[in-house]
Motif scaffolding. Structure first.
Motif, short mmCIF file in Angstrom:
data_model
loop_
_atom_site.label_atom_id
_atom_site.label_comp_id
_atom_site.label_asym_id
_atom_site.label_seq_id
_atom_site.Cartn_x
_atom_site.Cartn_y
_atom_site.Cartn_z
N MET A 88 -23.15 -33.21 -21.96
CA MET A 88 -22.20 -33.72 -20.64
C MET A 88 -20.51 -33.28 -21.80
N HIS A 116 -28.92 -33.38 -14.84
CA HIS A 116 -29.77 -33.22 -16.20
C HIS A 116 -30.73 -33.22 -16.21
N ALA A 170 -24.70 -29.23 -15.31
CA ALA A 170 -25.64 -30.11 -15.74
C ALA A 170 -27.11 -29.55 -14.91
N TYR A 178 -22.58 -37.18 -13.41
CA TYR A 178 -22.97 -36.00 -13.65
C TYR A 178 -25.23 -36.20 -13.89
N ALA A 179 -24.34 -36.83 -15.26
CA ALA A 179 -26.36 -37.19 -16.34
C ALA A 179 -27.93 -37.64 -15.54
#
Length: 327
Positions: free
Chosen positions: A292, A315, A286, A311-312
């Motif tokens: 994703m 990023h 990420a 996990y976004a």
């Protein structure tokens, strides 16, 4: 009835079991498909007849665990949970009150158990009661107020921490396990199950799915092999003594907890488990700007929204458009 099976005997299909010698019951048909249907009905009648009419929670849990074992589900955690809920097991379903559940939760909290552990234990009991109600063993499944689960851990390794962990792994199989985990994001069980015939060094692919493995919610991926992992695998394969990638002294390795724990200690790390490596790999992807849906494919997630929830925020483009709109 022990070892209840469907067998052909004297020109007819029979239900056969061991009970003071071999016993048989004719199913009255020569058609295999019909025999299969009647055999299921026969087993259901036997099962219902053997159930106590006013079961305790313990008896309901026993029936649920036995059923899960019969379809190949691992019942060890359920047995452990039943043992943990010993104070509740003598109760009948109608006596399971909110107060009883609350007292149990407080007791387990006092024993240092996490909310997630308590939630899992009560979840098994709730599932057993719902199953009992669906099969008409009890009239109604009592409501169980589930405690909230623990917040997910966000412990992942920085690159230098990962290097220290690998250096701290003095045993070759533990070191290889760590490298595979960091470069594939695979679960511990998938890595320990991995055999060399599913590692294609020439084409650079690893298939974490054993041929006979039943499909479960924890799906396993087919992932590419990067240069670092390729070097580690290529160095390890010539000395392999078994078909398993992770081996020790010519035997398959069933657990790396001890060796991994020693490596963590030598590296001077805290809060790190084998699962941390999977979380680390996904976090690194990420942070590197990986989409994703690609991270989800690595993790074996069906829905990339599940991946994005965790996990976004790692990023580099996370909420960047929203932030720019505030200029």
């Amino acid at each position: 009835m022990r070892n209840l099976k469907l067998k052909w005997y004297k020109n007819c299909w029979h239900a056969v079991w061991a009970d003071n010698g071999t016993q048989r019951a004719s199913l009255g048909t020569t058609d295999e498909a019909e025999a299969q249907r009647k055999f299921v009905e026969f087993k259901d009648r036997v099962h219902r007849a053997s159930r106590p009419p006013e079961p305790t929670l313990g008896e309901i849990m026993d029936g649920y665990i036995k059923n899960r074992e019969s379809v190949g589900k691992d019942a060890q955690r359920m047995l452990y949970s039943k043992s943990a809920m010993a104070t509740l097991m003598p109760l009948r379903p109608e006596h399971l009150t909110e107060e009883e559940v609350r007292d149990y939760v407080e007791m387990r909290q006092g024993q240092g158990r996490s909310p997630s552990t308590i939630n899992t234990e009560l979840g098994y009991l709730r599932s057993a009661l719902i199953k009992a109600a669906r099969t008409k063993w009890i009239d109604k499944a009592p409501f169980i107020q589930m405690p909230p689960k623990s917040l997910p851990r966000d412990r992942w390794l920085e690159r230098d921490e990962a290097g220290r962990l690998i250096d701290g792994a003095r045993m070759a199989h533990v070191r290889l396990f760590i490298i595979i985990a960091l470069h594939t994001a695979a679960r511990t069980a998938a890595i320990l199950d991995l055999e060399w015939d599913r590692v294609d060094l020439e084409r650079g692919r690893i298939d974490f799915n054993p041929k006979l493995r039943p499909i479960t919610k924890k799906k396993r991926a087919i992932v590419p092999i990067n240069k670092t992992l390729l070097a580690a695998l290529a160095a390890s394969k010539p000395g392999a003594l078994t078909q398993f990638v992770i081996e020790y002294n010519g035997d398959r390795v069933l657990s790396v907890k001890k060796g991994f724990g020693n490596a963590v200690q030598r590296a001077g790390l805290a809060g790190v488990s084998p699962h941390t490596l999977r979380h680390t790999a996904a976090t690194w992807m990420a942070q590197g700007g990986t989409r994703m849906r690609d991270i989800a494919a690595f993790l074996g997630h069906d829905d990339e929204r599940t991946t994005a929830k965790v996990y976004a925020h790692h990023h580099p483009d996370y909420l960047k458009g929203a932030a720019n709109a505030l200029e």
